[in-house]
Design a protein around this motif. Structure first.
Motif, PDB file in Angstrom:
ATOM      1  N   GLY A  96       5.091  55.021   8.951  1.00  0.00           N
ATOM      2  CA  GLY A  96       3.873  55.818   8.031  1.00  0.00           C
ATOM      3  C   GLY A  96       2.869  56.969   8.913  1.00  0.00           C
ATOM      4  O   GLY A  96       2.190  57.621   8.278  1.00  0.00           O
ATOM      5  N   MET A  97       3.183  56.743  10.100  1.00  0.00           N
ATOM      6  CA  MET A  97       2.380  57.545  11.180  1.00  0.00           C
ATOM      7  C   MET A  97       3.584  58.777  11.799  1.00  0.00           C
ATOM      8  O   MET A  97       4.492  58.396  11.963  1.00  0.00           O
ATOM      9  CB  MET A  97       2.010  56.817  12.073  1.00  0.00           C
ATOM     10  CG  MET A  97       1.030  55.677  11.966  1.00  0.00           C
ATOM     11  SD  MET A  97       0.251  54.773  13.577  1.00  0.00           S
ATOM     12  CE  MET A  97      -0.961  55.885  13.996  1.00  0.00           C
ATOM     13  N   VAL A  98       2.768  59.948  11.816  1.00  0.00           N
ATOM     14  CA  VAL A  98       3.372  61.129  12.179  1.00  0.00           C
ATOM     15  C   VAL A  98       2.543  61.788  13.380  1.00  0.00           C
ATOM     16  O   VAL A  98       1.332  61.793  13.327  1.00  0.00           O
ATOM     17  CB  VAL A  98       3.532  62.263  10.955  1.00  0.00           C
ATOM     18  CG1 VAL A  98       4.158  63.414  11.678  1.00  0.00           C
ATOM     19  CG2 VAL A  98       4.169  61.890   9.864  1.00  0.00           C
ATOM     20  N   THR A  99       3.375  61.778  14.669  1.00  0.00           N
ATOM     21  CA  THR A  99       2.502  61.698  15.937  1.00  0.00           C
ATOM     22  C   THR A  99       3.269  62.718  16.771  1.00  0.00           C
ATOM     23  O   THR A  99       4.523  62.532  16.815  1.00  0.00           O
ATOM     24  CB  THR A  99       2.553  60.233  16.572  1.00  0.00           C
ATOM     25  OG1 THR A  99       1.739  59.213  15.704  1.00  0.00           O
ATOM     26  CG2 THR A  99       1.531  60.488  17.893  1.00  0.00           C
ATOM     27  N   LEU A 100       2.628  63.276  17.378  1.00  0.00           N
ATOM     28  CA  LEU A 100       2.995  64.168  18.313  1.00  0.00           C
ATOM     29  C   LEU A 100       2.509  63.909  19.916  1.00  0.00           C
ATOM     30  O   LEU A 100       1.096  64.153  19.728  1.00  0.00           O
ATOM     31  CB  LEU A 100       2.848  65.845  18.278  1.00  0.00           C
ATOM     32  CG  LEU A 100       3.174  66.687  19.400  1.00  0.00           C
ATOM     33  CD1 LEU A 100       4.833  66.606  19.845  1.00  0.00           C
ATOM     34  CD2 LEU A 100       2.935  68.061  19.139  1.00  0.00           C
TER      35      LEU A 100
END
Length: 302
Positions: free
Chosen positions: A148-152
């Motif tokens: 559920g997390m979108v991370t760069l």
């Protein structure tokens, strides 16, 4: 280009110098790429004089800047920074992070337009002298690859990729800077020195994708795996890819390209190459909108 989102990642040595002697050159280089996101490491003096250097960078690049939490230990108060284009991103939260880091990461949560899923942006600088500390820092980053997390998450890992690449890892018996050898290795169970690839292993095992590796393997961009540091340090084992870019939550599906910028100007400005990532705007919006992302995945699998 309006259909791409450009991200710059750059370790600018000593923030361009105590007196800013290399800062203007670094910003001139950055302006050519018109980044929408800029993740900086070694923002050492950007807190000084009322964050004067941070505000000057905001003005030159047309971005809004954030610094990592201050470090009470003066010898390690070397900030990291995140800059965002305010016309593209609304900041949800700028989270101060400290433990377990030696140098504090800058973590900003932002929304791209009306996309419901926020984007975690983390600029980090792993410990330069302790492999076990780096492994602990990588474990902290792993929390932001949860479902559920979108991370760069991008920055200086001070360590190496786990999988073999064109760049051969240093032969430590021949490295003349023995302190550097100790800093970049760990002792295995048999007491042998091994190149420290454990942070990369921890992050990829947690679900991150090394975006440069993805670009090389899936986008026919082998130059994405070029060295990012050490080009002028043969006593430390020579050029290596220690600055890396990790994406989680489907971010790789929006990737357009990864470029390692290594030229006379970047070498004059700092001892690290500039990394430029470009994402397709439409695909990034899809990634940050769950029902669109699910529909795209279903279409791909047909």
């Amino acid at each position: 280009m309006t259909d791409l989102v450009t991200v710059a990642v750059w370790n600018i040595e000593a923030d361009g110098g105590r007196n800013g002697e290399h800062r203007d050159l670094a910003l001139d280089v950055l302006r050519e790429f018109e980044p929408d996101i800029f993740l900086q490491q070694e923002a050492k003096f950007s807190r000084d004089r009322g964050s004067e250097r941070l505000h000057a960078t905001e003005k030159r690049l047309g971005l809004r800047g954030f610094l990592s939490a201050p470090n009470p230990y003066a010898d390690a108060d070397i900030a990291t920074a995140v800059y965002l284009r305010p016309s593209l991103f609304d900041v949800v939260e700028a989270r101060p992070r400290a433990k377990p880091w030696w140098l504090h990461p800058c973590h900003v949560v932002a929304r791209l337009g009306s996309c419901p899923v926020p984007l975690n942006l983390i600029s980090f600088h792993m410990c330069c002298f302790d492999a076990n500390q780096r492994l602990m820092e990588a474990s902290w980053l792993a929390m932001h690859a949860q479902p559920g997390m979108v991370t760069l998450a991008a920055g200086d890992t001070n360590s190496y990729p786990r999988n073999p690449e064109r760049l051969v890892l240093p032969t430590w018996d021949t490295v003349t800077d023995r302190a550097h050898m100790v800093h970049r290795t760990y002792l295995d169970a048999d007491g042998h020195r091994r190149s420290d690839t454990r942070p990369d292993a921890a992050l990829t095992d947690a679900g991150y994708l090394d975006l440069a590796r993805y670009a090389a393997d899936h986008l026919n961009q082998p130059e994405a795996l070029n060295a990012t540091a050490g080009q002028q340090k043969p006593d430390q084992g020579g050029p290596q890819r220690i600055d890396r870019l990790y994406g989680a939550g489907g971010l790789a599906s929006a990737l357009h390209s990864v470029e390692v910028v290594d030229n006379d100007e970047t070498r004059e400005a700092t001892d690290h190459s500039l990394l430029i990532l470009r994402f397709y705007l439409v695909r990034l919006e899809r990634t940050l909108t769950p029902h669109l992302a699910a529909a795209h995945t279903a279409e791909t699998l047909r």
